[in-house]
Design a protein around this motif. Sequence first.
Motif, mmCIF file in Angstrom:
data_model
loop_
_atom_site.group_PDB
_atom_site.id
_atom_site.type_symbol
_atom_site.label_atom_id
_atom_site.label_comp_id
_atom_site.label_asym_id
_atom_site.label_seq_id
_atom_site.Cartn_x
_atom_site.Cartn_y
_atom_site.Cartn_z
ATOM 1 N N MET A 151 1.181 -80.130 37.126
ATOM 2 C CA MET A 151 1.682 -80.812 35.937
ATOM 3 C C MET A 151 2.973 -80.132 35.474
ATOM 4 N N GLN A 152 4.018 -80.946 35.278
ATOM 5 C CA GLN A 152 5.328 -80.442 34.878
ATOM 6 C C GLN A 152 5.437 -80.422 33.348
ATOM 7 N N GLN A 153 6.217 -79.468 32.823
ATOM 8 C CA GLN A 153 6.355 -79.320 31.377
ATOM 9 C C GLN A 153 7.695 -79.878 30.897
ATOM 10 N N ARG A 154 7.958 -81.102 31.241
ATOM 11 C CA ARG A 154 9.199 -81.701 30.746
ATOM 12 C C ARG A 154 9.055 -83.204 30.715
ATOM 13 N N ASP A 155 9.956 -83.831 29.984
ATOM 14 C CA ASP A 155 9.996 -85.278 29.895
ATOM 15 C C ASP A 155 10.761 -85.809 31.108
ATOM 16 N N PRO A 156 10.176 -86.691 31.919
ATOM 17 C CA PRO A 156 10.867 -87.172 33.116
ATOM 18 C C PRO A 156 12.132 -87.959 32.804
ATOM 19 N N TYR A 157 12.288 -88.417 31.554
ATOM 20 C CA TYR A 157 13.468 -89.194 31.195
ATOM 21 C C TYR A 157 14.555 -88.340 30.559
ATOM 22 N N GLN A 158 14.239 -87.074 30.286
ATOM 23 C CA GLN A 158 15.154 -86.254 29.525
ATOM 24 C C GLN A 158 16.504 -86.079 30.218
ATOM 25 N N HIS A 159 16.493 -85.965 31.551
ATOM 26 C CA HIS A 159 17.758 -85.744 32.247
ATOM 27 C C HIS A 159 18.627 -86.996 32.253
ATOM 28 N N HIS A 160 18.036 -88.162 31.903
ATOM 29 C CA HIS A 160 18.832 -89.378 31.804
ATOM 30 C C HIS A 160 19.424 -89.552 30.395
ATOM 31 N N VAL A 161 18.806 -88.919 29.398
ATOM 32 C CA VAL A 161 19.206 -89.121 28.005
ATOM 33 C C VAL A 161 20.209 -88.045 27.631
ATOM 34 N N ASN A 162 21.467 -88.428 27.619
ATOM 35 C CA ASN A 162 22.546 -87.486 27.316
ATOM 36 C C ASN A 162 23.470 -88.126 26.282
ATOM 37 N N PRO A 163 23.226 -87.896 24.992
ATOM 38 C CA PRO A 163 24.047 -88.529 23.957
ATOM 39 C C PRO A 163 25.540 -88.262 24.107
ATOM 40 N N GLU A 164 25.899 -87.107 24.661
ATOM 41 C CA GLU A 164 27.318 -86.789 24.818
ATOM 42 C C GLU A 164 28.001 -87.717 25.821
ATOM 43 N N ARG A 165 27.210 -88.302 26.736
ATOM 44 C CA ARG A 165 27.782 -89.204 27.737
ATOM 45 C C ARG A 165 27.546 -90.678 27.387
ATOM 46 N N TYR A 166 27.006 -90.942 26.202
ATOM 47 C CA TYR A 166 26.598 -92.316 25.888
ATOM 48 C C TYR A 166 27.759 -93.307 25.998
ATOM 49 N N ALA A 167 28.904 -92.992 25.410
ATOM 50 C CA ALA A 167 30.040 -93.925 25.438
ATOM 51 C C ALA A 167 30.457 -94.231 26.880
ATOM 52 N N GLU A 168 30.439 -93.210 27.726
ATOM 53 C CA GLU A 168 30.805 -93.393 29.134
ATOM 54 C C GLU A 168 29.801 -94.295 29.848
ATOM 55 N N LEU A 169 28.503 -94.067 29.608
ATOM 56 C CA LEU A 169 27.462 -94.871 30.250
ATOM 57 C C LEU A 169 27.497 -96.320 29.763
ATOM 58 N N LEU A 170 27.810 -96.509 28.484
ATOM 59 C CA LEU A 170 27.898 -97.861 27.951
ATOM 60 C C LEU A 170 29.059 -98.614 28.585
ATOM 61 N N GLU A 171 30.170 -97.946 28.815
ATOM 62 C CA GLU A 171 31.316 -98.604 29.432
ATOM 63 C C GLU A 171 30.999 -99.017 30.867
ATOM 64 N N VAL A 172 30.181 -98.233 31.571
ATOM 65 C CA VAL A 172 29.758 -98.615 32.918
ATOM 66 C C VAL A 172 28.990 -99.938 32.860
ATOM 67 N N LYS A 173 28.077 -100.066 31.897
ATOM 68 C CA LYS A 173 27.340 -101.319 31.723
ATOM 69 C C LYS A 173 28.296 -102.469 31.420
ATOM 70 N N ALA A 174 29.210 -102.227 30.489
ATOM 71 C CA ALA A 174 30.137 -103.278 30.083
ATOM 72 C C ALA A 174 30.963 -103.769 31.266
ATOM 73 N N GLN A 175 31.413 -102.846 32.113
ATOM 74 C CA GLN A 175 32.213 -103.254 33.264
ATOM 75 C C GLN A 175 31.382 -104.036 34.266
ATOM 76 N N ARG A 176 30.107 -103.645 34.432
ATOM 77 C CA ARG A 176 29.211 -104.417 35.307
ATOM 78 C C ARG A 176 29.109 -105.855 34.820
ATOM 79 N N LEU A 177 29.003 -106.021 33.506
ATOM 80 C CA LEU A 177 28.863 -107.362 32.940
ATOM 81 C C LEU A 177 30.156 -108.156 33.113
ATOM 82 N N ARG A 178 31.296 -107.514 32.875
ATOM 83 C CA ARG A 178 32.587 -108.196 33.062
ATOM 84 C C ARG A 178 32.745 -108.651 34.508
ATOM 85 N N ASP A 179 32.384 -107.777 35.444
ATOM 86 C CA ASP A 179 32.522 -108.115 36.861
ATOM 87 C C ASP A 179 31.590 -109.272 37.245
ATOM 88 N N LEU A 180 30.354 -109.248 36.752
ATOM 89 C CA LEU A 180 29.378 -110.276 37.111
ATOM 90 C C LEU A 180 29.813 -111.655 36.637
#
Length: 387
Positions: free
Chosen positions: A1-30
């Motif tokens: 049993m591991q002592q950490r949240d499996p999603y924690q390494h994905h949740v990075n508030p400092e990178r949120y704006a960058e990750l959101l722009e990746v989504k936005a560009q995916r939508l524009r391209d689609l």
Amino acid sequence: MQQRDPYQHHVNPERYAELLEVKAQRLRDLFADFNPPSLQVHASAPSHFRLRAEFRLWHDGDRCFYAMFEPGDKSKVYEVTEFPIASRLINELMVRLLDDIQPNELLRRKLFQVEFLTTLSGDALITLIYHKPLGDEWRAEAEALQARLGFPIVGRSRKQKLVLERDYVNEALQVDGKTLHYRQIEGGFTQPNGEMNQQMLSWARSAAAEINHSDNNGENSSDNSSEPPSDLLELYCGNGNFSMALADTFRRVLATEISKTSVAAAQVNIADNQLDNVVIARLSSEEFVQALRGERTFERLSGVDLSSYDFRTVLVDPPRAGLDDESVKQVQGYDNIIYISCNPNTLHDNLQVLCNTHEIKGFALFDQFPYTDHIETGVILTRKNPQ
């Protein structure tokens, strides 16, 4: 049993704006092949944005803890001590609940799942799910727990649901300076990101204002009155999330929903918001078309004169599968379409047909689920050659 949240390494508030722009560009391209207008990007709070959460409760001897699994691999169990994407109230209740049930063998035994439902207005509901029948002794202990926590508890087991006080929360959303009241039922669908929902409702109200301004200045307008000139049809309305917010932007709103639980909640919401121009009918999309064409009559539409409605706008918020072929044909019959989609791929498929008769006038991304691939999209379409 591991002592950490499996999603924690994905949740990075400092990178949120960058990750959101990746989504936005995916939508524009689609959607580039439709040449839509500029994408409006609605950002979420980077943390504590999720108003509901559910956890497995893992037992290790006399000790229990919240558990999650590595995505795609349920053989790896992780202890969760905090959940930064969930509301602050959920994080607080996680600790208080676990501390309380840990020494209580009756409440702890065979408890395998805990669900939290919270609101922006500070309400909460806790559901405890068991692998055992729940009797009077459990009820007495759970009622004492409920009193200590200060929020209602629901107990569930196979073919059993015990509501100690209530099985819903009361939400109050702030949209364009208005307070909208919603009853949200345990187990029913609600938008998980409350602040993003407020942005989405405001966007829909803005779309309705533009539609009504166009109607008031078009040949369909009979006078210069500022009163909304037409009615709104809403399909897949749930508990009336959009219906309540859009009620004052249309003359009348007729909304349909197949879930009996959601319709009951919507009726409460109509009363709580003191609306007299909204009707919620428990009908499927197919049944509504049959009623509108006069092919069938439904007791559930008793007292509703469909011929008195002037539907020029339809709002659809379908499940991930999108609109089926018959529903696409149905919504093509309206001058204006407000389409809220939780799956951009099925939205793209639907637009292949809808854009034969309509053109995209509005295009928005609502980041309901930060740090995931999920994209919520809003599209406004108007008829190319209005009838």
